[in-house]
Design a protein around this motif. Structure first.
Motif, PDB file in Angstrom:
ATOM      1  N   LEU A 116      35.349  50.919  30.747  1.00  0.00           N
ATOM      2  CA  LEU A 116      36.804  50.219  30.746  1.00  0.00           C
ATOM      3  C   LEU A 116      36.554  48.343  29.779  1.00  0.00           C
ATOM      4  O   LEU A 116      36.451  47.576  30.156  1.00  0.00           O
ATOM      5  CB  LEU A 116      37.223  48.923  31.879  1.00  0.00           C
ATOM      6  N   PRO A 117      37.037  48.994  28.563  1.00  0.00           N
ATOM      7  CA  PRO A 117      36.579  48.040  27.538  1.00  0.00           C
ATOM      8  C   PRO A 117      37.056  46.574  28.041  1.00  0.00           C
ATOM      9  O   PRO A 117      36.975  45.982  27.233  1.00  0.00           O
ATOM     10  CB  PRO A 117      37.128  48.505  26.335  1.00  0.00           C
ATOM     11  N   ASP A 118      38.436  46.575  27.858  1.00  0.00           N
ATOM     12  CA  ASP A 118      39.441  45.640  28.319  1.00  0.00           C
ATOM     13  C   ASP A 118      38.261  44.632  29.425  1.00  0.00           C
ATOM     14  O   ASP A 118      38.084  45.315  31.171  1.00  0.00           O
ATOM     15  CB  ASP A 118      41.165  45.867  28.927  1.00  0.00           C
ATOM     16  N   ALA A 119      38.175  43.555  29.281  1.00  0.00           N
ATOM     17  CA  ALA A 119      37.039  42.557  30.222  1.00  0.00           C
ATOM     18  C   ALA A 119      37.973  42.327  31.709  1.00  0.00           C
ATOM     19  O   ALA A 119      37.214  42.512  32.548  1.00  0.00           O
ATOM     20  CB  ALA A 119      36.623  41.018  29.056  1.00  0.00           C
ATOM     21  N   GLU A 120      38.934  42.181  31.430  1.00  0.00           N
ATOM     22  CA  GLU A 120      40.050  41.742  32.491  1.00  0.00           C
ATOM     23  C   GLU A 120      39.541  42.965  33.707  1.00  0.00           C
ATOM     24  O   GLU A 120      39.811  42.819  35.100  1.00  0.00           O
ATOM     25  CB  GLU A 120      41.011  41.196  32.563  1.00  0.00           C
ATOM     26  N   GLU A 121      39.989  44.086  33.190  1.00  0.00           N
ATOM     27  CA  GLU A 121      40.653  45.400  33.461  1.00  0.00           C
ATOM     28  C   GLU A 121      38.883  45.619  34.067  1.00  0.00           C
ATOM     29  O   GLU A 121      38.920  46.266  35.954  1.00  0.00           O
ATOM     30  CB  GLU A 121      40.746  46.451  32.533  1.00  0.00           C
ATOM     31  N   ALA A 122      37.878  45.586  33.276  1.00  0.00           N
ATOM     32  CA  ALA A 122      36.833  45.895  34.321  1.00  0.00           C
ATOM     33  C   ALA A 122      36.271  44.848  35.177  1.00  0.00           C
ATOM     34  O   ALA A 122      35.674  45.123  36.570  1.00  0.00           O
ATOM     35  CB  ALA A 122      35.633  45.657  33.045  1.00  0.00           C
ATOM     36  N   ALA A 123      36.582  43.194  35.235  1.00  0.00           N
ATOM     37  CA  ALA A 123      36.933  42.162  35.999  1.00  0.00           C
ATOM     38  C   ALA A 123      36.984  43.224  37.147  1.00  0.00           C
ATOM     39  O   ALA A 123      36.779  42.587  38.050  1.00  0.00           O
ATOM     40  CB  ALA A 123      36.990  41.257  35.837  1.00  0.00           C
ATOM     41  N   ASP A 124      38.077  43.633  36.896  1.00  0.00           N
ATOM     42  CA  ASP A 124      39.308  43.369  38.236  1.00  0.00           C
ATOM     43  C   ASP A 124      38.779  44.842  39.208  1.00  0.00           C
ATOM     44  O   ASP A 124      39.264  44.649  40.365  1.00  0.00           O
ATOM     45  CB  ASP A 124      40.737  43.382  37.587  1.00  0.00           C
ATOM     46  N   SER A 125      38.480  45.776  38.460  1.00  0.00           N
ATOM     47  CA  SER A 125      37.466  47.087  38.946  1.00  0.00           C
ATOM     48  C   SER A 125      36.851  46.883  40.099  1.00  0.00           C
ATOM     49  O   SER A 125      36.656  46.938  41.232  1.00  0.00           O
ATOM     50  CB  SER A 125      37.234  48.339  38.075  1.00  0.00           C
ATOM     51  N   VAL A 126      35.913  45.570  39.983  1.00  0.00           N
ATOM     52  CA  VAL A 126      34.372  45.100  39.652  1.00  0.00           C
ATOM     53  C   VAL A 126      35.139  44.416  41.247  1.00  0.00           C
ATOM     54  O   VAL A 126      34.987  44.979  42.294  1.00  0.00           O
ATOM     55  CB  VAL A 126      33.374  43.788  39.190  1.00  0.00           C
ATOM     56  N   GLN A 127      36.004  43.320  41.723  1.00  0.00           N
ATOM     57  CA  GLN A 127      36.132  42.300  41.939  1.00  0.00           C
ATOM     58  C   GLN A 127      37.042  43.616  43.701  1.00  0.00           C
ATOM     59  O   GLN A 127      36.892  43.364  44.607  1.00  0.00           O
ATOM     60  CB  GLN A 127      37.314  41.506  41.762  1.00  0.00           C
ATOM     61  N   GLU A 128      37.776  44.706  42.787  1.00  0.00           N
ATOM     62  CA  GLU A 128      38.977  45.553  44.043  1.00  0.00           C
ATOM     63  C   GLU A 128      37.280  45.999  44.676  1.00  0.00           C
ATOM     64  O   GLU A 128      37.714  46.947  46.000  1.00  0.00           O
ATOM     65  CB  GLU A 128      39.177  46.303  43.112  1.00  0.00           C
ATOM     66  N   ALA A 129      36.436  46.177  43.847  1.00  0.00           N
ATOM     67  CA  ALA A 129      35.029  47.425  44.659  1.00  0.00           C
ATOM     68  C   ALA A 129      34.428  46.780  45.656  1.00  0.00           C
ATOM     69  O   ALA A 129      34.166  46.587  46.939  1.00  0.00           O
ATOM     70  CB  ALA A 129      34.383  47.874  43.954  1.00  0.00           C
ATOM     71  N   PHE A 130      34.528  44.782  45.912  1.00  0.00           N
ATOM     72  CA  PHE A 130      34.230  44.384  46.417  1.00  0.00           C
ATOM     73  C   PHE A 130      34.677  44.291  47.206  1.00  0.00           C
ATOM     74  O   PHE A 130      34.378  43.593  48.888  1.00  0.00           O
ATOM     75  CB  PHE A 130      33.532  43.300  45.698  1.00  0.00           C
ATOM     76  N   PRO A 133      37.973  31.993  55.993  1.00  0.00           N
ATOM     77  CA  PRO A 133      37.600  33.001  56.614  1.00  0.00           C
ATOM     78  C   PRO A 133      35.832  33.001  56.465  1.00  0.00           C
ATOM     79  O   PRO A 133      34.977  32.980  55.374  1.00  0.00           O
ATOM     80  CB  PRO A 133      37.513  34.127  56.227  1.00  0.00           C
ATOM     81  N   ALA A 134      35.163  33.724  56.908  1.00  0.00           N
ATOM     82  CA  ALA A 134      33.772  33.185  57.303  1.00  0.00           C
ATOM     83  C   ALA A 134      33.205  34.770  56.740  1.00  0.00           C
ATOM     84  O   ALA A 134      33.785  35.498  56.999  1.00  0.00           O
ATOM     85  CB  ALA A 134      32.918  32.997  58.433  1.00  0.00           C
ATOM     86  N   VAL A 135      32.842  34.166  55.688  1.00  0.00           N
ATOM     87  CA  VAL A 135      32.371  35.522  55.050  1.00  0.00           C
ATOM     88  C   VAL A 135      30.627  36.063  55.200  1.00  0.00           C
ATOM     89  O   VAL A 135      29.684  34.466  55.155  1.00  0.00           O
ATOM     90  CB  VAL A 135      32.053  35.194  53.090  1.00  0.00           C
ATOM     91  N   PRO A 136      29.851  36.940  55.627  1.00  0.00           N
ATOM     92  CA  PRO A 136      28.315  37.111  56.201  1.00  0.00           C
ATOM     93  C   PRO A 136      27.495  37.056  54.384  1.00  0.00           C
ATOM     94  O   PRO A 136      27.438  37.022  53.794  1.00  0.00           O
ATOM     95  CB  PRO A 136      28.784  38.707  56.454  1.00  0.00           C
ATOM     96  N   VAL A 137      26.035  36.264  55.116  1.00  0.00           N
ATOM     97  CA  VAL A 137      25.304  35.622  53.727  1.00  0.00           C
ATOM     98  C   VAL A 137      24.844  36.391  53.352  1.00  0.00           C
ATOM     99  O   VAL A 137      25.113  36.363  52.349  1.00  0.00           O
ATOM    100  CB  VAL A 137      24.199  35.088  55.082  1.00  0.00           C
ATOM    101  N   GLU A 138      24.608  38.009  54.104  1.00  0.00           N
ATOM    102  CA  GLU A 138      24.704  39.019  52.996  1.00  0.00           C
ATOM    103  C   GLU A 138      25.360  40.043  52.871  1.00  0.00           C
ATOM    104  O   GLU A 138      25.500  40.784  51.181  1.00  0.00           O
ATOM    105  CB  GLU A 138      23.967  40.395  54.610  1.00  0.00           C
ATOM    106  N   TYR A 139      26.572  39.657  53.054  1.00  0.00           N
ATOM    107  CA  TYR A 139      27.702  40.210  51.820  1.00  0.00           C
ATOM    108  C   TYR A 139      27.815  39.448  50.402  1.00  0.00           C
ATOM    109  O   TYR A 139      27.836  39.900  49.036  1.00  0.00           O
ATOM    110  CB  TYR A 139      28.566  40.003  52.687  1.00  0.00           C
ATOM    111  N   ALA A 140      27.384  38.054  50.974  1.00  0.00           N
ATOM    112  CA  ALA A 140      27.217  36.956  49.605  1.00  0.00           C
ATOM    113  C   ALA A 140      26.906  36.829  48.951  1.00  0.00           C
ATOM    114  O   ALA A 140      26.233  37.437  47.466  1.00  0.00           O
ATOM    115  CB  ALA A 140      27.804  35.766  50.142  1.00  0.00           C
ATOM    116  N   ALA A 141      25.445  37.688  49.689  1.00  0.00           N
ATOM    117  CA  ALA A 141      24.040  37.446  48.710  1.00  0.00           C
ATOM    118  C   ALA A 141      23.844  38.674  47.768  1.00  0.00           C
ATOM    119  O   ALA A 141      23.723  39.266  46.616  1.00  0.00           O
ATOM    120  CB  ALA A 141      23.183  37.783  49.257  1.00  0.00           C
TER     121      ALA A 141
END
Length: 156
Positions: free
Chosen positions: A50-64, A25-33
């Protein structure tokens, strides 16, 4: 003696014919930037709560992912960066374990002075960078950082 070359079973390939590649699926360039710009800052903020690195990364991914779902609405909003920051803060707060009422928690409305202080003193961002991340103006951020300096940190 004649040597025979055998081809593996399957449909014959024509020379010069490109292989089928699954479509992404095409991701808008603006979103990727936007993601490229804000991911390190968002991740640093999430790691404070969230001191657990994986938990922090998951939360950021969920937000994105949430930002992606609402990307078109965010682009026409008054302040897309502030809206995305709000999504991140809510995502991080939702992943925190339930603790006694005195425990520190990221606020869920507007960039709090404590958020600004974390971005400045812990993450290491200057006032203009913080303003960009939270969707505010530099003068407002600088004033609020001075005020936050006078307050005692809430455990971060």
């Amino acid at each position: 003696m004649t040597t025979r070359h055998t081809r593996p079973a399957g449909p014959p390939e024509e020379q010069g014919t490109p292989r089928a590649v699954p479509l992404q699926p095409a991701v808008p360039v603006e979103y990727a930037a936007f993601c490229e710009l804000h991911r390190p800052r968002y991740l640093s903020y999430a790691r404070v709560w969230l001191p657990d690195a994986e938990e922090a990364a998951d939360s950021v991914q969920e937000a994105f992912c949430e930002v992606a779902v609402h990307w078109r609405e965010l682009l026409v909003s008054r302040n897309p960066a502030a809206e995305a920051w709000h999504i991140l803060r809510n995502t991080v707060a939702a992943r925190l374990p339930a603790e006694p009422s005195g425990a520190p928690r990221p606020p869920t409305s507007g960039p709090a002075d404590e958020d600004l202080a974390i971005l400045h003193y812990v993450v290491g961002l200057a006032a203009p960078e913080i303003a960009d991340v939270v969707g505010s103006d530099t003068a407002n951020v600088a004033g609020r950082l001075r005020r936050a300096l006078l307050q005692e940190p809430a455990g971060w």
